[in-house]
Write an enzyme that holds these catalytic residues in place. Structure first.
Site, PDB file in Angstrom:
ATOM      1  N   CYS A 102       0.839  -1.212   0.000  1.00 51.10           N
ATOM      2  CA  CYS A 102       0.000   0.000   0.000  1.00 51.10           C
ATOM      3  C   CYS A 102       0.873   1.262   0.000  1.00 51.10           C
ATOM      4  O   CYS A 102       1.512   1.563  -0.979  1.00 51.10           O
ATOM      5  CB  CYS A 102      -0.978  -0.036   1.177  1.00 51.10           C
ATOM      6  SG  CYS A 102      -2.330   1.140   0.991  1.00 51.10           S
ATOM      7  N   HIS A 235      -3.724  -5.312   1.102  1.00 53.21           N
ATOM      8  CA  HIS A 235      -3.027  -5.628   2.354  1.00 53.21           C
ATOM      9  C   HIS A 235      -3.110  -7.119   2.693  1.00 53.21           C
ATOM     10  O   HIS A 235      -4.067  -7.531   3.347  1.00 53.21           O
ATOM     11  CB  HIS A 235      -3.678  -4.855   3.508  1.00 53.21           C
ATOM     12  CG  HIS A 235      -3.456  -3.383   3.467  1.00 53.21           C
ATOM     13  ND1 HIS A 235      -2.456  -2.769   4.185  1.00 53.21           N
ATOM     14  CD2 HIS A 235      -4.113  -2.399   2.822  1.00 53.21           C
ATOM     15  CE1 HIS A 235      -2.507  -1.456   3.975  1.00 53.21           C
ATOM     16  NE2 HIS A 235      -3.506  -1.204   3.153  1.00 53.21           N
ATOM     17  N   GLU A 237      -1.542  -8.595   4.995  1.00 53.15           N
ATOM     18  CA  GLU A 237      -1.511  -8.766   6.462  1.00 53.15           C
ATOM     19  C   GLU A 237      -2.913  -8.648   7.050  1.00 53.15           C
ATOM     20  O   GLU A 237      -3.146  -9.047   8.183  1.00 53.15           O
ATOM     21  CB  GLU A 237      -0.547  -7.753   7.101  1.00 53.15           C
ATOM     22  CG  GLU A 237      -1.062  -6.333   7.271  1.00 53.15           C
ATOM     23  CD  GLU A 237      -0.987  -5.492   5.999  1.00 53.15           C
ATOM     24  OE1 GLU A 237      -0.733  -6.066   4.922  1.00 53.15           O
ATOM     25  OE2 GLU A 237      -1.198  -4.266   6.070  1.00 53.15           O
TER      26      GLU A 237
END
Lengths: 274, 88
Positions: A102, A235, A237
């Site tokens: 990002c 993302h 994560e």
């Protein structure tokens, strides 16, 4: 090297905000990640200095570094260029993975490291421009992995497999100079620098909202010609655990989510290469 | 000291969602004669020098290295005359 010896530098700056989740992702998979502020690498704060060369992987996490002033990632890129350019270049030349997620991807593009067609450049070759919707897009994205093998750190991802990861950005539209779209596209394909493209649940290259920003050719992530510098807007994560997937309550599935393979692959690459 | 005004604008043909949305909002407010809005970023930069030629070189480099992304932006800059600054 053993996985628990893999030191991952998760770089922070004022305004980054995904470092904790990113550290958690690597830690939960057995590595040794550390949040490191840029000033710890470029200055010498007593007792807190860190050397980039002591790490095997570098991650630029998401957020709004320096308030996204001027342009998303532009100030972060300038700070890296002025203070860490030589260390960063040595790190990349050693083949160690540099991963931008990002805002980190935006910074690597502004830095000229991505896409890095024909090598690293002083001025950006691409831009992550304002989304076509003109506002912040926060929604699940489906990413088809299209790399043919150039990107070593993501070698565990199955070709044409779909990875679910949330998008959360205002500036994510992958843009190249006008009139050069087809040439850049061809160059990215030829050098096998394409990583992820946005698709819909049927696996087709759909428009909005599956392509959340209007990105050229639905590009969500690319790597450099050597394959060890990589960046993507969504993302991974944020899909590390199954319960982070939007259908978790319906699926009843537990354990890791789609994001695990992204981080697992990077760690596997490092343990095999160093 | 030299003060310069730097303008960074999107290249012709690059989507300007901020301008387009502002246009829509202005039309909705009743300003129906507004047919286009373009968003432009402006920076005012003070330089500790009296050497205008050198300042212009530096401003050019500043635009290329930080203030604009040449992929999507055009930029221009002008030195603000001292009288204009004093009249503020």
């Amino acid at each position: 090297m053993n996985r628990d010896d893999v030191r991952v530098c998760v770089l922070t700056l004022e305004g980054t905000n995904c470092e904790d989740e990113t550290v958690h992702a690597f830690a939960s998979l057995g590595a040794n990640p550390e949040k490191v502020h840029l000033n710890q690498l470029v200055r010498d704060p007593p007792g807190r200095h860190r050397a980039l060369e002591d790490y095997q992987a570098l991650v630029l996490p998401g957020g709004f570094s320096s308030g996204d002033y001027v342009r998303a990632g532009a100030i972060w890129a300038s700070r890296l260029r002025s203070g860490l350019r030589r260390d960063l270049r040595a790190f990349v030349e050693e083949g160690k993975p540099v991963v931008g997620i990002c805002n980190g991807f935006q910074a690597l593009v502004e830095l000229g490291f991505l896409p890095g067609l024909g090598g690293e450049t002083d001025v950006p070759q691409a831009s992550l421009a304002t989304n076509d919707s003109a506002h912040y897009e926060c929604r699940p994205s489906l990413l088809r992995y299209e790399n043919r093998g150039r990107c070593g750190p993501l070698a565990l991802l199955p070709r044409d497999g779909i990875l679910q990861a949330p998008s959360a950005h205002t500036e994510g539209k992958f843009t190249v100079p006008q009139g050069e779209e087809e040439a850049v596209w061809g160059a990215l394909l030829e050098a096998d620098q394409l990583l992820f493209r946005y698709v819909d649940p049927e696996g087709t290259y759909a428009g909005y909202p599956w392509n959340p920003n209007g990105s050229l050719y639905n590009i969500a992530g690319v790597c450099n010609p050597e394959g060890n510098v990589l960046g993507l807007m969504p993302h991974p994560e944020r899909s590390l655990s199954r319960y982070l997937h939007p259908d978790w309550t319906r699926s009843g599935e537990e354990g890791y989510g789609d994001g695990r393979l992204f981080f697992d692959s990077i760690l596997t690459y490092v343990t095999e290469a160093f | 000291m030299i003060t310069a005004r730097v303008e960074v604008r999107l290249k012709h043909g690059v989507a300007d969602p901020e301008g387009d949305n502002t246009l829509k909002a202005l039309n909705l407010l009743g300003f129906e004669q507004v047919s286009a809005v373009r968003s432009i970023q402006t920076f005012e930069v003070d330089l500790k020098t009296e050497d205008e030629a050198r300042a212009r070189e530096d401003l050019e480099a500043m635009c290329r290295r930080l203030l604009a992304n040449p992929v999507i932006h055009d930029y221009s800059f002008e030195v603000i005359p001292r009288e204009a600054l004093e009249a503020r």
